[in-house]
Design an enzyme around this catalytic site. Sequence first.
Site, PDB file in Angstrom:
ATOM      1  N   SER A  27       0.883  -1.171   0.000  1.00  0.00           N
ATOM      2  CA  SER A  27       0.000   0.000   0.000  1.00  0.00           C
ATOM      3  C   SER A  27       0.912   1.209   0.000  1.00  0.00           C
ATOM      4  O   SER A  27       2.094   1.097   0.354  1.00  0.00           O
ATOM      5  CB  SER A  27      -0.818  -0.024   1.294  1.00  0.00           C
ATOM      6  OG  SER A  27      -1.328   1.261   1.580  1.00  0.00           O
TER       7      SER A  27
ATOM      8  N   TYR B  24      -2.027  -2.012  10.370  1.00  0.00           N
ATOM      9  CA  TYR B  24      -2.045  -2.110   8.900  1.00  0.00           C
ATOM     10  C   TYR B  24      -0.732  -1.567   8.330  1.00  0.00           C
ATOM     11  O   TYR B  24      -0.075  -2.209   7.508  1.00  0.00           O
ATOM     12  CB  TYR B  24      -3.235  -1.309   8.350  1.00  0.00           C
ATOM     13  CG  TYR B  24      -3.433  -1.418   6.856  1.00  0.00           C
ATOM     14  CD1 TYR B  24      -3.990  -2.564   6.288  1.00  0.00           C
ATOM     15  CD2 TYR B  24      -3.086  -0.372   6.004  1.00  0.00           C
ATOM     16  CE1 TYR B  24      -4.186  -2.658   4.907  1.00  0.00           C
ATOM     17  CE2 TYR B  24      -3.281  -0.454   4.627  1.00  0.00           C
ATOM     18  CZ  TYR B  24      -3.835  -1.610   4.094  1.00  0.00           C
ATOM     19  OH  TYR B  24      -4.028  -1.700   2.725  1.00  0.00           O
TER      20      TYR B  24
HETATM   21  P1  NAI Z   1     -11.001  -6.359  -0.624  1.00  0.00           P
HETATM   22  O1  NAI Z   1     -11.502  -6.307   0.770  1.00  0.00           O
HETATM   23  O2  NAI Z   1     -11.968  -6.465  -1.733  1.00  0.00           O
HETATM   24  O3  NAI Z   1      -9.962  -7.565  -0.806  1.00  0.00           O
HETATM   25  C1  NAI Z   1      -9.331  -8.245   0.218  1.00  0.00           C
HETATM   26  C2  NAI Z   1      -9.554  -9.724  -0.023  1.00  0.00           C
HETATM   27  O4  NAI Z   1      -8.790 -10.471   0.916  1.00  0.00           O
HETATM   28  C3  NAI Z   1     -11.039 -10.128   0.170  1.00  0.00           C
HETATM   29  O5  NAI Z   1     -11.445 -10.964  -0.893  1.00  0.00           O
HETATM   30  C4  NAI Z   1     -11.013 -10.934   1.476  1.00  0.00           C
HETATM   31  O6  NAI Z   1     -12.028 -11.924   1.550  1.00  0.00           O
HETATM   32  C5  NAI Z   1      -9.602 -11.529   1.392  1.00  0.00           C
HETATM   33  N1  NAI Z   1      -9.128 -11.977   2.692  1.00  0.00           N
HETATM   34  C6  NAI Z   1      -9.225 -11.340   3.877  1.00  0.00           C
HETATM   35  N2  NAI Z   1      -8.700 -12.108   4.853  1.00  0.00           N
HETATM   36  C7  NAI Z   1      -8.250 -13.243   4.262  1.00  0.00           C
HETATM   37  C8  NAI Z   1      -7.614 -14.417   4.738  1.00  0.00           C
HETATM   38  N3  NAI Z   1      -7.346 -14.563   6.031  1.00  0.00           N
HETATM   39  N4  NAI Z   1      -7.292 -15.383   3.843  1.00  0.00           N
HETATM   40  C9  NAI Z   1      -7.578 -15.262   2.517  1.00  0.00           C
HETATM   41  N5  NAI Z   1      -8.193 -14.154   2.010  1.00  0.00           N
HETATM   42  C10 NAI Z   1      -8.526 -13.170   2.878  1.00  0.00           C
HETATM   43  O7  NAI Z   1     -10.086  -5.076  -0.808  1.00  0.00           O
HETATM   44  P2  NAI Z   1      -8.997  -4.707  -1.910  1.00  0.00           P
HETATM   45  O8  NAI Z   1      -8.939  -3.260  -1.908  1.00  0.00           O
HETATM   46  O9  NAI Z   1      -9.244  -5.409  -3.173  1.00  0.00           O
HETATM   47  O10 NAI Z   1      -7.649  -5.230  -1.230  1.00  0.00           O
HETATM   48  C11 NAI Z   1      -6.708  -6.070  -1.862  1.00  0.00           C
HETATM   49  C12 NAI Z   1      -5.333  -5.779  -1.340  1.00  0.00           C
HETATM   50  O11 NAI Z   1      -4.950  -4.454  -1.741  1.00  0.00           O
HETATM   51  C13 NAI Z   1      -5.194  -5.813   0.177  1.00  0.00           C
HETATM   52  O12 NAI Z   1      -3.977  -6.434   0.525  1.00  0.00           O
HETATM   53  C14 NAI Z   1      -5.185  -4.341   0.559  1.00  0.00           C
HETATM   54  O13 NAI Z   1      -4.502  -4.119   1.774  1.00  0.00           O
HETATM   55  C15 NAI Z   1      -4.465  -3.751  -0.630  1.00  0.00           C
HETATM   56  N6  NAI Z   1      -4.682  -2.330  -0.799  1.00  0.00           N
HETATM   57  C16 NAI Z   1      -5.913  -1.840  -1.158  1.00  0.00           C
HETATM   58  C17 NAI Z   1      -6.086  -0.486  -1.322  1.00  0.00           C
HETATM   59  C18 NAI Z   1      -7.376   0.127  -1.719  1.00  0.00           C
HETATM   60  O14 NAI Z   1      -7.466   1.377  -1.754  1.00  0.00           O
HETATM   61  N7  NAI Z   1      -8.402  -0.620  -2.054  1.00  0.00           N
HETATM   62  C19 NAI Z   1      -4.975   0.455  -1.110  1.00  0.00           C
HETATM   63  C20 NAI Z   1      -3.736  -0.167  -0.745  1.00  0.00           C
HETATM   64  C21 NAI Z   1      -3.612  -1.506  -0.602  1.00  0.00           C
END
Ligand code: NAI
Length: 270
Positions: free
Chosen positions: A151, A164
């Site tokens: 991030s 985080y």
């Molecule tokens: P999101 O919440 O849609 O995706 C996160 C995914 O990780 C979800 O599908 C969730 O079910 C899964 N997950 C959570 N805990 C888990 C576990 N214990 N085992 C397996 N899967 C698990 O959100 P997004 O935004 O798509 O996030 C994806 C990545 O991008 C994350 O690592 C997040 O930290 C990172 N990120 C997102 C940003 C944003 O603005 N959306 C900014 C910076 C980083």
Amino acid sequence: MRRFEGKNVLVTGGSTGIGRATAIRFADEGANVAINYYASETEAEITLEEARKTCSIIRGKGCGEMLVQGDVAHEEDVKRIFREVLGAWGRLDILVNNAGVQIASPAHETDMDAYDRVLAVNLRGAFLCAREAVRHFLDRGGGGVVLNTTSVHETIPKPYYAPYVASKAGLAALSRTLALEYAGQGIRVNTVAPGAIATPMNREWMDDPARRAEVEKHIPVGRAGLPEEVAAVFAFLASDEAAYITGQTLYVDGGLTLYPDFRVPWSSGS
Ligand code: NAI
């Protein structure tokens, strides 16, 4: 472009947001994609439903797909995820560590179970998956690719999100170390650092026009990013076009890491 014809990819947390867009992007370019999904009891149906939809999109592109349930924070789950993928396909080429969680709380009020959970998913989980992938790459020879998701907060502090930020900074350091450790075996490890991306993680401000405008005011390019714009960078870093890149973080942030407050020269006379 069909850069990943015949390649096998595993995307953790691949049923929603950036992971989902990434799974679809790899399939667009010919890859077989395994989608790991995980959800708490109450969310399970929704997440599984999303994962199934993503799989049917991938199938529609003529690519192989599989769904693998599992909590990346749990060693036994991660071992099973890899057993299932390798059992079905015999080989993995690219791991995308995308799963992530965040909690908001003033540091002095942070509950240690919540702290531990964020570190367990974002840092331990990414390490466990990377370790299994590297073991497989070493066993079969010929190298492989590990991509991690941090991030902008791997560098920018973020009050109320101490665990985080710690997890993402830790993951950046971990990526560089793994990159150095395995560069000689043809294994590349890189990191994608998204800024504010319109995904379920940002539901709170995304669907409220006033709050979204407030967020977008801080972004130099003037808008939130799309999950597909992050997916494109994962695809580039996984491809042979990035064959000479390892141990790097690529920010996909519309300029958020450019110190936006310095857009005007307030710090010196003008
Ligand atoms: P999101 O919440 O849609 O995706 C996160 C995914 O990780 C979800 O599908 C969730 O079910 C899964 N997950 C959570 N805990 C888990 C576990 N214990 N085992 C397996 N899967 C698990 O959100 P997004 O935004 O798509 O996030 C994806 C990545 O991008 C994350 O690592 C997040 O930290 C990172 N990120 C997102 C940003 C944003 O603005 N959306 C900014 C910076 C980083």
